[in-house]
Design a protein around this motif. Structure first.
Motif, PDB file in Angstrom:
ATOM      1  N   TRP A 169      -3.044 -45.788   3.354  1.00  0.00           N
ATOM      2  CA  TRP A 169      -3.827 -44.800   4.096  1.00  0.00           C
ATOM      3  C   TRP A 169      -3.628 -43.414   3.487  1.00  0.00           C
ATOM      4  N   GLU A 170      -4.631 -42.583   3.756  1.00  0.00           N
ATOM      5  CA  GLU A 170      -4.563 -41.189   3.275  1.00  0.00           C
ATOM      6  C   GLU A 170      -4.963 -40.282   4.427  1.00  0.00           C
ATOM      7  N   LEU A 171      -4.091 -39.372   4.728  1.00  0.00           N
ATOM      8  CA  LEU A 171      -4.309 -38.480   5.858  1.00  0.00           C
ATOM      9  C   LEU A 171      -4.559 -37.051   5.337  1.00  0.00           C
ATOM     10  N   SER A 172      -5.649 -36.470   5.769  1.00  0.00           N
ATOM     11  CA  SER A 172      -5.954 -35.087   5.351  1.00  0.00           C
ATOM     12  C   SER A 172      -5.883 -34.185   6.567  1.00  0.00           C
ATOM     13  N   LEU A 173      -5.104 -33.146   6.438  1.00  0.00           N
ATOM     14  CA  LEU A 173      -4.877 -32.253   7.573  1.00  0.00           C
ATOM     15  C   LEU A 173      -5.074 -30.803   7.146  1.00  0.00           C
ATOM     16  N   ARG A 174      -5.992 -30.140   7.831  1.00  0.00           N
ATOM     17  CA  ARG A 174      -6.201 -28.710   7.530  1.00  0.00           C
ATOM     18  C   ARG A 174      -5.365 -27.913   8.523  1.00  0.00           C
ATOM     19  N   VAL A 175      -4.450 -27.100   8.000  1.00  0.00           N
ATOM     20  CA  VAL A 175      -3.577 -26.332   8.891  1.00  0.00           C
ATOM     21  C   VAL A 175      -3.948 -24.846   8.853  1.00  0.00           C
ATOM     22  N   ARG A 176      -3.860 -24.199  10.013  1.00  0.00           N
ATOM     23  CA  ARG A 176      -4.287 -22.794  10.109  1.00  0.00           C
ATOM     24  C   ARG A 176      -3.286 -21.838   9.464  1.00  0.00           C
ATOM     25  N   ARG A 177      -2.030 -22.291   9.316  1.00  0.00           N
ATOM     26  CA  ARG A 177      -1.054 -21.497   8.571  1.00  0.00           C
ATOM     27  C   ARG A 177      -0.140 -22.472   7.854  1.00  0.00           C
ATOM     28  N   TRP A 178       0.500 -21.999   6.829  1.00  0.00           N
ATOM     29  CA  TRP A 178       1.405 -22.892   6.090  1.00  0.00           C
ATOM     30  C   TRP A 178       2.745 -22.198   5.923  1.00  0.00           C
ATOM     31  N   ASP A 179       3.703 -22.637   6.771  1.00  0.00           N
ATOM     32  CA  ASP A 179       5.043 -22.065   6.701  1.00  0.00           C
ATOM     33  C   ASP A 179       6.069 -23.129   7.096  1.00  0.00           C
ATOM     34  N   ALA A 180       7.317 -22.711   7.226  1.00  0.00           N
ATOM     35  CA  ALA A 180       8.391 -23.681   7.482  1.00  0.00           C
ATOM     36  C   ALA A 180       8.202 -24.424   8.809  1.00  0.00           C
ATOM     37  N   ALA A 231       8.021 -28.373   9.404  1.00  0.00           N
ATOM     38  CA  ALA A 231       8.923 -29.082  10.308  1.00  0.00           C
ATOM     39  C   ALA A 231       8.142 -29.959  11.293  1.00  0.00           C
ATOM     40  N   GLU A 232       7.035 -29.405  11.813  1.00  0.00           N
ATOM     41  CA  GLU A 232       6.197 -30.177  12.746  1.00  0.00           C
ATOM     42  C   GLU A 232       5.639 -31.419  12.065  1.00  0.00           C
ATOM     43  N   LEU A 233       5.231 -31.217  10.832  1.00  0.00           N
ATOM     44  CA  LEU A 233       4.653 -32.321  10.083  1.00  0.00           C
ATOM     45  C   LEU A 233       5.705 -33.417   9.868  1.00  0.00           C
ATOM     46  N   GLY A 234       6.940 -32.954   9.582  1.00  0.00           N
ATOM     47  CA  GLY A 234       8.036 -33.911   9.387  1.00  0.00           C
ATOM     48  C   GLY A 234       8.236 -34.769  10.626  1.00  0.00           C
ATOM     49  N   ARG A 265      -3.321 -34.556  15.496  1.00  0.00           N
ATOM     50  CA  ARG A 265      -4.556 -33.878  15.885  1.00  0.00           C
ATOM     51  C   ARG A 265      -5.199 -33.200  14.674  1.00  0.00           C
ATOM     52  N   ASP A 266      -6.516 -33.058  14.690  1.00  0.00           N
ATOM     53  CA  ASP A 266      -7.279 -32.355  13.646  1.00  0.00           C
ATOM     54  C   ASP A 266      -7.135 -32.970  12.253  1.00  0.00           C
ATOM     55  N   ALA A 267      -6.724 -34.228  12.181  1.00  0.00           N
ATOM     56  CA  ALA A 267      -6.568 -34.854  10.872  1.00  0.00           C
ATOM     57  C   ALA A 267      -7.616 -35.944  10.697  1.00  0.00           C
ATOM     58  N   THR A 268      -7.964 -36.205   9.447  1.00  0.00           N
ATOM     59  CA  THR A 268      -8.835 -37.344   9.166  1.00  0.00           C
ATOM     60  C   THR A 268      -8.011 -38.359   8.395  1.00  0.00           C
TER      61      THR A 268
END
Lengths: 300, 246
Positions: free
Chosen positions: A254-265, A269-272, A243-246
């Motif tokens: 492919w290249e995926l760009s994702l803006r995240v509202r916070r950046w932590d562990a 983990a979710e991204l993994g 979601r929320d990715a281009t």
């Protein structure tokens, strides 16, 4: 308050350069004035430096009105010009600084020591007796800065101080400004280089079409970008669709760009989990910068 | 203090641009002297040579000060100082006038000495007083013109235009009396004319103190007009924002 601006306006012909601008700058604060070209930054700086009369409203520097008490304003304000002009090229750095110091009100007594000290402070001690026309752009800019602070002003107006400088010179200039802050100097900074703002400013004023669109502490301003970090993932073969990715696809890659509202562990983990089973060749994370917020607001 | 600082500053600037100084203060009077040496030079012709050189130099040095400062971006910081910018300009035009007058006087004296031409000054004291007034009149003219030229974007062209008419109207090339009658009254308001008459008189042994007085009064008027013009320039610049920050 060091600077108090109330309902300031100014037009040139039919063009309104400043429209009902109001803000305050506390003593010792460093405030950055941001805006695209034509937003009104230079007009505002010119009015505060007493070079330009406002069309309406008022501005006070250390309690002095910039129209009615221009001389008093000048006695407490230092102005640092950007660009190549503003110095006597055929004279030495020392002669330039001595002359401008006397214009700023310093007497002959103790002037030599003060000039020497200012030249050392901006790293021009060794080149003090060379003609300014032999100076590099960075050296000229440092001399401009020395002209700005030689008379120990309470307010410093910095107009594009690092424009055209290489990375090393720009950083050296920023370091000098940072040193000046320790003496309680109030600084109003105008710059297109947002790294200047990030390193020096406490607060950001965004000018848009001659009006103050935002007036926020630096951290809050950066938050206006709406995200905390930009994650870019590159891979091959089938791609995920979080979601929320281009996603940009180019043949098999492919290249995926994702803006995240916070950046932590937890986000990591979710991204993994999202990327599990996909062929990922590269992943990079860039924390949000002032530039992102500025671009978003300026183009809104 | 700022007056003297500005004066020294302008002299330093002119010394740094020594080619300009050689052109105006050495070559210019030498060319004029070579022309007048075809006949036996008199005190009057030598005085005229000095004043013509001085006027030509004043237009290009003193009168161009503000315009050059604006072009180089140093006018804005000057206006932002706490010192009265009129005093700064006055100091600068004085510095320019004094330096150029010293160089011209030295050139003319040396030239006459080397060429073996003796020029007799009948009343050296009054001649010296006249020369001092020349420096002041040049300062006043430079001060006034500097402000006027800044009001127009055609300053350099106006500078060029100012040289020849003033030279003619001052009686430096030909006596004012041979100019057309309708144009002669214009010479009354040119302080250089009266200084030239006084210097010529002092050289001949008959100084004209009326001319000295008129020259002095006109010089004061030039200073006042210059100060008013400067104020106008400053107000216009603040209204229109024509003094750039960079």
């Amino acid at each position: 308050m060091s600077i108090v601006v109330e309902g300031l306006s100014r037009s040139f012909g039919g063009v309104r350069a400043l429209d009902d601008v109001s803000f305050e700058v506390a003593s010792g604060e460093v405030v950055a004035l941001l805006g695209v070209n034509g937003a009104g930054k230079t007009t505002l700086t010119k009015i505060l430096s007493t070079l330009l009369l406002p069309g309406g409203g008022s501005a006070r520097i250390m309690g002095h009105d910039v129209v009615g008490e221009a001389k008093a304003c000048r006695s407490v304000t230092g102005v640092v010009f950007g660009g190549d002009g503003g110095l006597y090229g055929r004279l030495s750095g020392r002669d330039n600084l001595r002359f401008f110091a006397m214009l700023a009100g310093l007497g002959r007594r103790g002037l030599r020591a003060r000039v020497d000290d200012a030249l050392e402070r901006v790293g021009l001690g060794a080149a003090a007796d060379r003609a300014v026309q032999t100076y590099s752009k960075g050296m000229r800019q440092r001399l401009h800065l020395a002209v700005g602070f030689i008379a120990s002003p309470q307010v410093l107006l910095l107009d594009e101080p690092t424009v055209g400088l290489d990375v090393i010179e720009a950083q050296r200039l920023r370091d000098t400004v940072r040193d000046l802050r320790t003496s309680g100097l109030t600084v109003l900074l105008t710059s297109h280089l947002l790294v200047d703002v990030e390193q020096l400013a406490d607060r950001v004023l965004l000018l848009q079409d001659g009006r103050i669109a935002e007036d926020l502490p630096l951290a809050s301003f950066t938050g206006l970008a709406g995200y905390a970090a930009l994650v870019v993932v590159r891979g091959r073969g089938p791609h995920p669709v979080p979601r929320d990715a281009t996603v940009a696809v180019d043949g098999d890659t492919w290249e995926l760009s994702l803006r995240v509202r916070r950046w932590d562990a937890s986000v990591f983990a979710e991204l993994g989990q999202e990327l599990a089973g996909y062929e990922v060749s590269d992943l990079s994370v860039r924390e949000v910068r002032l530039e992102d917020a500025f671009t978003k607001l300026a183009t809104a | 203090m700022i007056f003297f600082a500005a004066m020294r500053h302008q002299m330093a600037l002119m010394r740094a641009s020594w080619q300009f100084l050689v052109l105006l203060g050495v070559l210019q009077p030498v060319v004029y002297l070579l022309i007048v040496l075809s006949s036996n030079p008199t005190a009057a012709t030598v005085t005229a040579v000095m004043l013509m050189s001085f006027w030509g130099s004043t237009v290009w040095s003193g009168a161009g000060i503000l315009r050059r400062e604006k072009m180089e971006g140093t006018l804005a910081p000057t206006m932002l100082g706490v010192r009265d910018p009129r005093l700064v300009l006055l100091g600068k035009t004085t510095g320019a006038s004094l330096l150029i007058l010293v160089v011209i006087s030295a050139t003319v004296s040396l030239f006459l000495l080397l060429s073996g031409h003796a020029v007799v000054i009948a009343m050296p004291f009054w001649f010296a007083v006249g020369l001092a007034l020349v420096a002041v009149t040049g300062t006043a003219a430079g001060f006034l013109l500097s402000c006027l030229f800044l009001l127009s974007r055609y300053g350099p062209q106006l500078s060029a235009l100012a040289v020849a008419p003033v030279t003619l109207l001052s009686g430096l090339l030909i006596p004012v009396s041979v100019l057309p009658g309708w144009i002669q009254p214009l010479s009354w308001v040119i302080n250089l004319r009266w200084v030239q008459e006084f210097l010529g008189g002092a050289a001949r042994g008959a100084p004209d103190f009326t001319a000295l007085g008129l020259g002095a009064v006109l010089t004061v008027v030039y200073f006042v007009l210059g100060a008013v013009a400067f104020e106008r320039v400053a107000v216009l610049a603040r209204k229109e924002g024509t003094l750039d920050l960079s």
